[in-house]
Design a protein around this motif. Structure first.
Motif: not given
Length: 165
Positions: A107-114, A137-142
């Protein structure tokens, strides 16, 4: 520098934000329950934070549920990780429940889902040029490495999948 697709430029971040907010609202009772269990079983603080490199190697604080105790030896030194990781902590890790607070990073924009999983800051000087692509690219949750073997594949394979993404 690689070219970003139309999806990346105009849709990925808004989609991450909207889905992240919906996930936080829907999962909030579960997050509160897990927070309470972590507090009882592992103590305070409930959330573990650590600096990680993100998009363009910018450092951010990642949030996870705590999975280890603060056990110390007779000299006051922290015990090794394997002695501090509890059954409950192992369960949180094996089910990836410990990763739920990363929704706040999304939500804060530091990460992405993928995206490539964010690794430790100490690894930054060790990357070769191909491996550094993970920070475009943004790092991801997965990411690709997680759905293509997670811990069953080598670091070289993980880095290649991250670079492909």
């Amino acid at each position: 520098m690689r070219q970003r697709t139309i999806y990346e430029r105009f849709f990925k971040r808004p989609l991450d934000l909207i889905v992240g907010l919906i996930a936080l609202v829907c999962l909030s009772p579960f997050i509160v329950l897990i927070s309470f269990l972590v507090l009882i079983k592992l103590g305070y603080p409930v959330i573990f934070t650590q600096n990680r490199p993100g998009l363009n190697e910018k450092i951010f604080r990642i949030y996870k549920f705590r999975t280890m105790t603060d056990k110390k030896d007779e000299h006051g030194n922290q015990m090794p990780d394997c002695d501090r990781l509890t059954k409950f902590g192992k369960f949180l890790r094996s089910t990836s429940i410990d990763e739920l607070p990363e929704l706040f990073n999304i939500v804060r924009g530091h990460m992405s889902f993928i995206g490539p999983r964010p690794l430790l800051v100490e690894y930054l000087p060790l990357y070769n040029e191909r491996q550094k692509l993970r920070h475009t690219v943004r790092p991801g949750l997965t990411g690709l490495a997680q759905i293509n073997g997670r811990n069953a594949i080598s670091w070289e394979e993980k880095f290649e999948l991250d670079a492909q993404y």
